[in-house]
Design a protein around this motif. Structure first.
Motif, PDB file in Angstrom:
ATOM      1  N   THR A 229      -9.900  -6.024   2.087  1.00 19.08           N
ATOM      2  CA  THR A 229      -9.237  -5.568   0.858  1.00 19.08           C
ATOM      3  C   THR A 229      -7.850  -5.017   1.165  1.00 19.08           C
ATOM      4  N   ALA A 230      -7.726  -4.318   2.298  1.00 15.26           N
ATOM      5  CA  ALA A 230      -6.448  -3.713   2.668  1.00 15.26           C
ATOM      6  C   ALA A 230      -5.394  -4.759   3.020  1.00 15.26           C
ATOM      7  N   ILE A 231      -5.832  -5.941   3.458  1.00 11.24           N
ATOM      8  CA  ILE A 231      -4.874  -6.989   3.842  1.00 11.24           C
ATOM      9  C   ILE A 231      -4.062  -7.459   2.642  1.00 11.24           C
ATOM     10  N   LYS A 232      -4.689  -7.497   1.469  1.00 10.48           N
ATOM     11  CA  LYS A 232      -4.013  -7.991   0.277  1.00 10.48           C
ATOM     12  C   LYS A 232      -2.792  -7.133  -0.053  1.00 10.48           C
ATOM     13  N   GLY A 233      -1.678  -7.746  -0.223  1.00  7.52           N
ATOM     14  CA  GLY A 233      -0.441  -7.040  -0.547  1.00  7.52           C
ATOM     15  C   GLY A 233       0.316  -6.537   0.661  1.00  7.52           C
ATOM     16  N   LYS A 234      -0.229  -6.707   1.867  1.00  4.67           N
ATOM     17  CA  LYS A 234       0.461  -6.231   3.070  1.00  4.67           C
ATOM     18  C   LYS A 234       0.683  -7.351   4.088  1.00  4.67           C
TER      19      LYS A 234
END
Length: 310
Positions: A229-234
């Protein structure tokens, strides 16, 4: 005188003829008696076998009779042997037909058994692959994190991964194992040079090599989901690092072929929307799968399509 002489001569002639004929008749009778072979006492008759007379009237000898009997016996033996061979041949033919029938039945049973075993093998293989992928369920692979030495320890690899998660993905809980549990971690594969084939040099003059991936097995599936989830947008912040699922070799092969197929569809139709789901590709309402046996792709609810290599 002459007359008397003539009468006496005449009488002597007739006497001579008379006695000559009598003698000849007697001689003839004696000759007939001699040549007739008549015995006054013939004695007992010959034995039955010796009394057999041939059609020519000649007496058949004991040796010829024995030979005739031996030939008849041999003919009988041959006839009996022929009958035995005929019976044996019939029995053998019956047994061969029975064996052929049993062989056909056994072949049929064997084929059915083989097909059954093939089905069971496919089922077991499916279960094994499922269990293997379930075992990889909590895994992620980090590509592009620097590797200084081939003998890098698990502790050093774990420290690099946690620093990446905190600094690049802003996952503060990744600092400690209590909040983000890592069950196992290690480098995978062999050391490789850069894909470009160039020999990049570090400041100390050593040759730069492409780092191996780090496989991380998280203690819980939800910890893995936190990272995904943290990968999205980064993605812009982690351009040098790529994070992927840990799939089995069969799933990786299928995904690679399906991604190529997806690219082909998008080249033909830029508005085509595709979604890669585990080992299948969703295109609109259609689901495409990869068949490893002939390297082809088929639609689960439609006709088979060509391999992406064609």
């Amino acid at each position: 005188m002459a007359t008397g002489s003539h009468a006496g001569w005449h009488s002597d002639v007739w006497s001579s003829l008379y006695y000559g004929c009598a003698l000849r008749l007697l001689a003839s009778l004696c000759f007939l008696l001699i040549i007739s072979g008549i015995e006054t006492n013939p004695g007992p008759g010959p034995s039955t076998r010796q009394a057999k007379i041939s059609t020519t009237g000649e007496l058949v000898t004991q040796k010829s009779i024995d030979n005739v009997i031996s030939i008849e016996e041999i003919k009988g033996m041959f006839s009996s042997l022929s009958q035995q061979i005929k019976k044996s041949t019939e029995v053998l033919r019956t047994e061969i037909e029975q064996l052929r029938h049993e062989g056909s039945e056994n072949h049929k049973i064997m084929n059915e058994t083989v097909e059954k075993l093939k089905g069971e093998n496919r089922l077991l293989l499916t279960k094994v692959r499922y269990l293997e992928n379930q075992n990889r369920k909590n895994n992620l692979i980090f590509w592009g994190i620097e590797e200084i030495s081939e003998t890098e320890s698990k502790e050093v690899s774990e420290q690099k991964v946690r620093q990446f998660l905190v600094n690049k993905l802003d996952i503060e809980c990744a600092v400690s194992d209590e909040s983000l549990q890592i069950e196992d971690i290690f480098r995978i594969g062999k050391k490789k040079t850069n894909d470009t084939g160039s020999q990049d040099m570090r400041d100390n003059g050593e040759m730069q090599q492409k780092p191996r991936g780090i496989l991380v097995k998280f203690g819980r599936y939800k910890h893995k989901r936190i990272i995904q989830t943290a990968i999205k947008g980064k993605k812009d912040r982690i351009s040098t690092v790529r994070i992927s699922e840990d799939y089995s070799s069969e799933v990786r092969e299928a995904r690679k072929a399906l991604m190529c197929f997806s690219d082909e569809l998008k080249l033909k139709n830029p508005d085509c929307k595709t979604l890669l789901l585990f080992d299948s590709l969703k295109v609109g309402s259609d689901i495409y799968r990869f068949k490893a046996s002939d390297k082809s792709i088929f639609c689960t609810n439609g006709p088979q399509v060509a391999s992406p290599d064609q």
